[in-house]
Scaffold this motif. Structure first.
Motif, PDB file in Angstrom:
ATOM      1  N   THR A  69       0.444  -0.874   0.394  1.00 23.01           N
ATOM      2  CA  THR A  69       0.113  -0.041  -0.018  1.00 23.01           C
ATOM      3  C   THR A  69       0.657   0.915  -0.149  1.00 23.01           C
ATOM      4  O   THR A  69       0.081   2.646  -0.124  1.00 23.01           O
ATOM      5  CB  THR A  69      -1.127   0.224   0.958  1.00 23.01           C
ATOM      6  N   GLY A  70       2.350   1.162   0.146  1.00 20.65           N
ATOM      7  CA  GLY A  70       2.606   1.874   0.605  1.00 20.65           C
ATOM      8  C   GLY A  70       3.421   3.041   1.328  1.00 20.65           C
ATOM      9  O   GLY A  70       3.822   4.116   1.569  1.00 20.65           O
ATOM     10  N   LYS A  71       3.908   1.910   2.064  1.00 22.03           N
ATOM     11  CA  LYS A  71       4.227   1.916   4.067  1.00 22.03           C
ATOM     12  C   LYS A  71       5.741   3.020   3.335  1.00 22.03           C
ATOM     13  O   LYS A  71       5.451   3.569   4.071  1.00 22.03           O
ATOM     14  CB  LYS A  71       3.911   0.793   5.159  1.00 22.03           C
ATOM     15  N   THR A  72       6.353   1.754   2.664  1.00 20.86           N
ATOM     16  CA  THR A  72       7.687   1.971   3.045  1.00 20.86           C
ATOM     17  C   THR A  72       7.859   3.860   1.731  1.00 20.86           C
ATOM     18  O   THR A  72       8.452   4.371   2.113  1.00 20.86           O
ATOM     19  CB  THR A  72       8.210   0.921   1.997  1.00 20.86           C
ATOM     20  N   THR A  73       6.893   3.655   1.182  1.00 23.33           N
ATOM     21  CA  THR A  73       7.077   5.131   0.440  1.00 23.33           C
ATOM     22  C   THR A  73       7.104   6.058   0.988  1.00 23.33           C
ATOM     23  O   THR A  73       7.275   7.232   0.840  1.00 23.33           O
ATOM     24  CB  THR A  73       5.973   4.625  -0.856  1.00 23.33           C
TER      25      THR A  73
END
Ligand SMILES: Nc1ncnc2c1ncn2[C@@H]1O[C@H](COP(=O)(O)OP(=O)(O)OP(=O)(O)O)[C@@H](O)[C@H]1O
Ligand SMILES: [Mg+2]
Lengths: 297, 260
Positions: A69-73
């Motif tokens: 979902t884009g947590k690292t992003t």
């Protein structure tokens, strides 16, 4: 933006939970990280579509959500490694993406980041990896440096591994060394990307209490990205659940655990099917298997 | 069909131009790292060792063999005109002007350039470069600048060694095995080889090749797609582009230096 989604930037009132933790925003201070209207796309894929999010000072904030979902992003956006297409991100009152190089680097010396992969420097020993930020940014006499590094390694239980090279560590050990490195400069905030994955129950417990201690003793602010629901809810003061480019819900762990939104429920309870799809978007399986599509395979 | 092909051509042309632009920006960043490098000579020394010293063996052996072949071939040609005393000049001039700088650059591209590309590419793929960024350390200045200058400084030194050992190889075959007069071999070489014409031009060539080979190797690594396939493609490209650039530039430099 945020239609129907409870993307509340301000911590919801704690009236529902009388036994909620002590107030996070000490004295109503401005949040450490303030994200408004964040939009970010990777190619055609919208990773964030209007995200508002606040990270309080001195608190442990958890960012949770399904894989991809884009947590690292999000962590990379906060630290200025990626640039959003729209919206603003302020850290300690400074708009990260308006800063010049020198200012951004100055800000980063006050941020620690634990990479999901550890990202230790492969040609340096464990000791030198932890010493690296100190050597770069703090002029310390060698004896003090040595003592500091060994203390950080002791905190993650790896003082005995000081002379090993990163290639000689297991994944979980590498991540703990990376944690020691991330806190080497005593930053104002640490971003942990999946600190608990790959840890056995003992080191997990040690890490959880370490994160806690750092927060209580040092006034450090922590952002924890994780899928480990019970551990994360156990130490977080504030939780954001993100999925499909939006904040699904936010609040104290108790509030989030009690959230009726089926998408949140599915994630927290780990149901394989529901409104959030386990699968990356794709054509129906039967269509693919029967070769109905004109794919080159 | 045709428009599609044209569009594809245009796209790859634009991509190539963008790549060239990124490469120049990277070079500017590398050079901007010099002031930070000066107080930390250890970083440079480590790379001089990695790139220069570790290439010594392959350069020495290649130089020796190339010189021996030159001695052999030169002898057969010169012998037909009874001019075998000129063997020393012929061997030395070929080495200092051409083979020394060019073959050294090709060997360094293969031995050290590919290693640099793979190293930087893997550092990118394993997020080590991002980790440096996050520790407020510029990866270009910290990692690339010492490697660039290590490669650049090593190149003329290695080329000089290649030429010196090549001359010894030619001497061994010509004088030792084929009976050319020892005194004539050396005195003709000293008399006919010009310091400016030959030596300086040879050094200039190696300095240019040093920039090109290090630059291409570092750029390919830094620009690599951060996956194992991407790093392997970048390594191949690094060697191919370096070889082509060295040979093409050698022609241009030769035409400029010896052309009038
Ligand atoms: N370098 C990249 N190029 C293109 N797309 C990317 C890249 N990195 C990530 N993505 C896409 O961005 C989305 C978010 O990735 P991200 O790594 O932030 O997920 P995540 O929430 O950290 O997942 P996980 O919990 O598995 O680590 C993914 O859908 C991924 O496909
Ligand atoms: Mg991730």
């Amino acid at each position: 933006m945020g239609n129907g989604v409870p993307a509340t930037p301000t911590p919801p009132s704690a009236t529902r939970n009388p036994d909620a933790r002590p107030p996070i925003d000490k004295g109503g201070a401005a949040p450490l990280v303030r994200i408004r209207g964040l939009c970010f796309a990777r190619g055609d894929k919208m990773v964030f579509d209007g995200v508002d999010l606040d990270i309080a000072r001195g608190a442990v904030t958890a960012i949770m959500g399904p894989s991809g979902t884009g947590k690292t992003t999000l962590l990379k956006l906060i630290s200025g490694q990626l640039r959003p297409q729209a919206g603003s991100i302020e850290v300690d009152g400074q708009n990260v993406h308006r800063l010049g190089r020198g200012e951004l680097y100055a800000l980063r010396t006050r941020m620690g980041m634990l990479f999901q992969s550890g990202a230790l420097l492969g040609d340096l020993t464990v000791f030198e990896n932890v010493a690296f930020p100190l050597r770069e940014h703090a002029r310390l006499p060698p004896s003090l440096l040595r003592r500091l590094v060994l203390m950080k390694l002791e905190a993650v239980g790896l003082r005995g591994a000081a002379d090993l090279l990163p290639a000689q560590l297991s994944g979980g050990m590498a991540r703990r060394v990376a944690l020691a490195r991330a806190i080497a400069l005593d930053p104002m905030m640490v971003m942990y990307d999946e600190p608990f994955t790959g840890q056995d129950p003992i080191s997990m417990g040690v890490l959880v209490s370490l994160v806690h201690q750092l927060n209580d003793a040092g006034g450090l602010s922590s952002i924890i990205v994780s899928h480990d629901v019970p551990e994360t809810l156990g130490i977080a003061d504030q939780v954001y659940v993100i999925a499909q480019g939006r904040v699904l819900c936010s609040g104290t762990p108790e509030q989030v655990s009690a959230d009726p939104d089926p998408r949140v429920r599915q994630f927290l309870d780990g149901d394989p099917d529901g409104p959030v799809h386990f699968h990356y978007p794709a054509a129906p399986l039967a269509e693919d298997l029967l070769g109905a599509g004109d794919r080159r395979r | 069909m045709i428009t599609e092909a044209l569009a594809r051509l245009g796209r790859s042309g634009l991509a190539a131009l963008a790549g060239i632009g990124r490469a120049h920006l990277l070079l500017a960043g590398i050079v901007a790292g010099v002031p930070a490098l000066l107080p930390r000579p250890r970083l440079l020394l480590a790379q001089l060792y990695n790139i220069g010293v570790l290439s010594v063996l392959i350069i020495a052996v290649s130089g020796l063999f190339v010189g021996m072949v030159l001695g052999l071939q030169g002898y057969y040609v010169l012998n037909q005109f009874g001019a075998e005393e000129s063997l020393g000049v012929m061997v030395a001039a070929s080495l200092v002007r051409e083979l020394g700088p060019v073959v050294t650059a090709l060997l360094v591209a293969g031995r050290a350039g590919s290693a640099l590309t793979a190293e930087i590419g893997l550092m990118k793929a394993t997020e080590q470069l991002s980790a440096l960024e996050m520790m407020a350390v510029d990866p270009v200045r910290r990692v690339l600048t010492p490697r660039f200058f290590g490669g650049w400084i090593s190149m003329p030194l290695l080329a000089a060694m290649f030429s010196a050992l090549g001359v010894l190889g030619g001497w061994f075959v010509g004088v030792g095995l084929l009976g050319v007069d020892d005194g004539a071999f050396w005195s003709q070489m000293k008399a006919k080889l010009d310091f400016r014409e030959d030596l300086v031009n040879g050094v200039i060539k190696s300095l240019v090749f040093g920039v090109v080979v290090s630059w291409i190797a570092l750029f390919q690594g830094y620009d690599a797609v951060p996956t194992s396939a991407g790093v392997s493609r970048a390594t191949t490209r690094s060697v191919v582009h370096s070889a082509l650039a060295v040979l093409g530039l050698d022609f241009i430099l030769t035409a400029l230096m010896f052309g009038d």
